[in-house]
Structures are given as C-alpha cells and as structure tokens.
Design an enzyme around this catalytic site. Sequence first.
Site, PDB file in Angstrom:
ATOM      1  N   HIS A 114      -1.149   0.753  -9.782  1.00  0.00           N
ATOM      2  CA  HIS A 114      -1.891  -0.148  -8.890  1.00  0.00           C
ATOM      3  C   HIS A 114      -2.540  -1.291  -9.698  1.00  0.00           C
ATOM      4  O   HIS A 114      -3.757  -1.459  -9.682  1.00  0.00           O
ATOM      5  CB  HIS A 114      -2.965   0.614  -8.096  1.00  0.00           C
TER       6      HIS A 114
ATOM      7  N   ARG B 255       0.852  -1.191   0.000  1.00  0.00           N
ATOM      8  CA  ARG B 255       0.000   0.000   0.000  1.00  0.00           C
ATOM      9  C   ARG B 255       0.888   1.241   0.000  1.00  0.00           C
ATOM     10  O   ARG B 255       2.011   1.208   0.535  1.00  0.00           O
ATOM     11  CB  ARG B 255      -0.885   0.041   1.254  1.00  0.00           C
TER      12      ARG B 255
HETATM   13  P1  NDP Z   1      -2.244 -11.765   4.292  1.00  0.00           P
HETATM   14  O1  NDP Z   1      -3.137 -11.229   5.346  1.00  0.00           O
HETATM   15  O2  NDP Z   1      -2.466 -13.134   3.763  1.00  0.00           O
HETATM   16  O3  NDP Z   1      -0.726 -11.697   4.808  1.00  0.00           O
HETATM   17  C1  NDP Z   1      -0.203 -10.582   5.471  1.00  0.00           C
HETATM   18  C2  NDP Z   1       1.245 -10.890   5.867  1.00  0.00           C
HETATM   19  O4  NDP Z   1       1.803  -9.710   6.448  1.00  0.00           O
HETATM   20  C3  NDP Z   1       1.349 -12.000   6.918  1.00  0.00           C
HETATM   21  O5  NDP Z   1       2.496 -12.788   6.671  1.00  0.00           O
HETATM   22  C4  NDP Z   1       1.536 -11.214   8.210  1.00  0.00           C
HETATM   23  O6  NDP Z   1       2.270 -11.890   9.209  1.00  0.00           O
HETATM   24  C5  NDP Z   1       2.360 -10.052   7.700  1.00  0.00           C
HETATM   25  N1  NDP Z   1       2.265  -8.916   8.628  1.00  0.00           N
HETATM   26  C6  NDP Z   1       1.172  -8.206   8.994  1.00  0.00           C
HETATM   27  N2  NDP Z   1       1.494  -7.235   9.860  1.00  0.00           N
HETATM   28  C7  NDP Z   1       2.831  -7.331  10.064  1.00  0.00           C
HETATM   29  C8  NDP Z   1       3.766  -6.627  10.849  1.00  0.00           C
HETATM   30  N3  NDP Z   1       3.390  -5.619  11.652  1.00  0.00           N
HETATM   31  N4  NDP Z   1       5.061  -7.015  10.793  1.00  0.00           N
HETATM   32  C9  NDP Z   1       5.465  -8.050  10.034  1.00  0.00           C
HETATM   33  N5  NDP Z   1       4.614  -8.758   9.246  1.00  0.00           N
HETATM   34  C10 NDP Z   1       3.329  -8.411   9.269  1.00  0.00           C
HETATM   35  O7  NDP Z   1      -2.259 -10.714   3.098  1.00  0.00           O
HETATM   36  P2  NDP Z   1      -2.162 -10.948   1.524  1.00  0.00           P
HETATM   37  O8  NDP Z   1      -0.884 -11.630   1.204  1.00  0.00           O
HETATM   38  O9  NDP Z   1      -3.413 -11.567   1.023  1.00  0.00           O
HETATM   39  O10 NDP Z   1      -2.150  -9.427   0.991  1.00  0.00           O
HETATM   40  C11 NDP Z   1      -1.169  -8.521   1.413  1.00  0.00           C
HETATM   41  C12 NDP Z   1      -1.485  -7.110   0.942  1.00  0.00           C
HETATM   42  O11 NDP Z   1      -1.178  -6.962  -0.453  1.00  0.00           O
HETATM   43  C13 NDP Z   1      -2.943  -6.650   1.004  1.00  0.00           C
HETATM   44  O12 NDP Z   1      -3.323  -6.315   2.317  1.00  0.00           O
HETATM   45  C14 NDP Z   1      -2.924  -5.443   0.091  1.00  0.00           C
HETATM   46  O13 NDP Z   1      -2.551  -4.287   0.835  1.00  0.00           O
HETATM   47  C15 NDP Z   1      -1.824  -5.774  -0.910  1.00  0.00           C
HETATM   48  N6  NDP Z   1      -2.375  -6.028  -2.252  1.00  0.00           N
HETATM   49  C16 NDP Z   1      -1.959  -5.214  -3.296  1.00  0.00           C
HETATM   50  C17 NDP Z   1      -2.424  -5.442  -4.568  1.00  0.00           C
HETATM   51  C18 NDP Z   1      -1.950  -4.620  -5.719  1.00  0.00           C
HETATM   52  O14 NDP Z   1      -2.506  -4.752  -6.827  1.00  0.00           O
HETATM   53  N7  NDP Z   1      -0.933  -3.798  -5.540  1.00  0.00           N
HETATM   54  C19 NDP Z   1      -3.376  -6.514  -4.862  1.00  0.00           C
HETATM   55  C20 NDP Z   1      -3.731  -7.307  -3.713  1.00  0.00           C
HETATM   56  C21 NDP Z   1      -3.236  -7.042  -2.465  1.00  0.00           C
HETATM   57  P3  NDP Z   1       1.737 -13.297   9.831  1.00  0.00           P
HETATM   58  O15 NDP Z   1       2.029 -14.334   8.775  1.00  0.00           O
HETATM   59  O16 NDP Z   1       2.570 -13.481  11.040  1.00  0.00           O
HETATM   60  O17 NDP Z   1       0.267 -13.132  10.083  1.00  0.00           O
HETATM   61  C1  OXD Z   2      -6.243  -5.297  -3.332  1.00  0.00           C
HETATM   62  C2  OXD Z   2      -5.699  -4.325  -4.261  1.00  0.00           C
HETATM   63  O1  OXD Z   2      -6.221  -5.082  -2.116  1.00  0.00           O
HETATM   64  O2  OXD Z   2      -6.047  -4.373  -5.445  1.00  0.00           O
HETATM   65  O3  OXD Z   2      -6.708  -6.349  -3.822  1.00  0.00           O
HETATM   66  O4  OXD Z   2      -4.874  -3.512  -3.845  1.00  0.00           O
END
Ligand code: NDP
Ligand code: OXD
Length: 311
Positions: A274, A226
């Site tokens: 994005h 993000r």
């Molecule tokens: P998940 O919820 O599956 O995974 C999140 C990961 O981040 C987990 O491994 C979690 O740790 C880790 N995490 C969360 N908080 C912290 C922290 N404070 N310190 C260290 N690690 C942390 O998310 P997704 O993989 O499904 O998606 C991730 C993000 O990708 C979305 O929230 C979105 O913002 C972004 N995204 C962007 C897109 C784009 O087109 N650019 C498209 C889709 C998503 P733990 O394993 O310990 O829980």
């Molecule tokens: C999502 C994104 O969160 O597109 O899926 O960023």
Amino acid sequence: MRLIINSGGAQAIDDWRANFQAFAPGLEVAGWHDDVDPASVDYALVWEPDPGRLATFPNLKLIISAGAGVDHILADPQWPRHVPIARMVTARTQTEMAEFVLTSALMLTRDIKRAVDNQARRHWEFFDSVRVAADLRVGIMGLGHLGVASAQLLSRVGFQVSGWSRGASRLEGLPSYAGQDQFGAFLAAADILVCLLPATDSTRGILNAATLSRLPRGACLINAGRGSHMVARDVVAALNSGQLSQAVLDVFDEEPLPPESPLWSHPGIIVTPHCAAIPDRRERARHTAFLIAANERGDALPNVYDARRGY
Ligand code: NDP
Ligand code: OXD
C-alpha cells in the site's frame, strides 16, 4: 484555531507540528490522544479514526482525510454527517500514483518478476522476445484525479491507453468508456487492467471472476484502488487458469497482508505494501494548511466527499 491529528501515531506528532509551523504558524496542533477540550477542536486530519471519536467534537468545521480515499472515515458509523470531508489529493499524490502505475506496467511488459525469481535461484533464462509499451493496451478503471494522471503518463510513454468511469469521461484525446453498458467493450480491449476506483457499494468486488473473464486471455492486473475491489480467490483462480498472467497488488482487504496469505508466494503476483501514492507529511501539512485557510475565508474547497455519489 485547533487541528487534531490521527495519522502516523503519537510518535509522528512532533514532525507534524514542525511541518505545520512552516505552513500555518498560528495553528494549534494536537495529537489524537492529547487531553484537549473537545469543544476547542475546529479541524481534524485523520486516517482510520476510531469509531465515534469524530462525533465528540461539537464545533468541528471540516474533516480532512489523510489520504485520497474516505472509506476509512465512512467506516465509522457515527461520523458527523453535517461536517464536510476533504480528500487529500495533491499534485504530488497524482505524480506518485502515475509513476507507480507506470512502473508496474513496465515491469509487467518486460516480465521483470520472472527475472527476479530466476535470480533468487541463480537461474539464467534467456527471454527470446520482449514487448514494448506500444504493444500493449492499458485500461484504467476510474478516471478521477489519479486515473487521469496515470493515463496521461502511460500514454506519453507509448502504451495504448483507454479508461472507464461512471459518467462522461475526462480523458482528453484518449478513448474512454462509461457505465455498465460499456464495461464489456472496455475490458475486451485491456491487456493490462488498472483499478483506480474509490471504495463504494457499487465498486465492491468489481475485480471478480466475471470481470476478469472478459479480459483478453493472459491479461495483467494492477490494483492500486482498494482491497475491497478485489475478490482475491477469483484473482488467484484467474492466474492459475492462465486467464490472467500476472498481477501487481498494492491494496488488500486486510492490511498488513497477513503472513499466511497465499498472495505473498503466488508466482504470478507482485505484492507492494500500500505504497502507491503516499505524500509525505510536509506535503500533507501544506495541503491541510491550504484547506483550513480556504475554509476560514469561506472559499469552496476542492475534492470534497459527495454523499450522493458515495466518493
Ligand atoms: P476520484 O474521486 O477523483 O475519481 C474516482 C473515479 O472513479 C471517477 O472517474 C469516477 O467516475 C469513477 N467511479 C466511481 N464509481 C464508479 C463506478 N461505480 N463505476 C465506474 N466508475 C466509477 O478519485 P481519485 O482518483 O482521487 O482516487 C481514486 C482512489 O484511489 C481512492 O478512492 C483510493 O481508494 C485510491 N488510492 C490509493 C492509493 C494507494 O496508495 N494505493 C493512494 C491514493 C488513492 P466519474 O468520473 O464518472 O465520477
Ligand atoms: C489513500 C491511500 O487513499 O493512501 O490516499 O490509499
């Protein structure tokens, strides 16, 4: 059963209806601005819902985020806390993100931006040495659905991959680090840093001067998490000082990125709009229909927002 949709605007609603016809023929599909009785709305599929609107549906059973992130829903101070939020994470989302990260990493490895910039001015510059994937260590912040899929693909191509997450890792067979205690060691071993974290209070501004200073000099950055993860002026300063050599930025605090943003024209930055992982409407309708059917049966749903963790 009625689903209301706020994604893609009024012009997308016919396409949504056609797609839902294929996967949930009995479902009534309403557009966000259609004149419907709020009490008749059972499900909402949304991206950046206008604040206060979700709270007007008294019988809402499930909010379905049109994307993997839920920050755009939590930004509504009145979102109904008693209604679960399901995140849109499909196999396609994982493939799209993993291929975006791989593409970006390979472009950085081979300095493709320099060649493209040279082409724009008809300048032939010979690159006298090239790097291959195996020469570089990639550190992935966030080992969730998207981080793990990206790690696996990059590792198959030959990059030396490690990951960092909040708790115990899910990265089988690859080195991983957890929590603040191991953040420094993780950063020190990342020639390319990839951010795939969710937007939470504890990840806001995590790509800042202090973090970037712990990377090896000349490292690269890929941010597809993000815009709020990144302190843009710190990233620019790190590029200007040579601490970072290049960055691929897909997400921004303000989107669309305003024309006057210096990020557009910085020689070390590749801007993408994005677009890292945006499953098409057919895929999102298929997954939404699956979620609704599962919820109606009383089955546990995958990838539900957890308020205690904040993601
Ligand atoms: P998940 O919820 O599956 O995974 C999140 C990961 O981040 C987990 O491994 C979690 O740790 C880790 N995490 C969360 N908080 C912290 C922290 N404070 N310190 C260290 N690690 C942390 O998310 P997704 O993989 O499904 O998606 C991730 C993000 O990708 C979305 O929230 C979105 O913002 C972004 N995204 C962007 C897109 C784009 O087109 N650019 C498209 C889709 C998503 P733990 O394993 O310990 O829980
Ligand atoms: C999502 C994104 O969160 O597109 O899926 O960023």
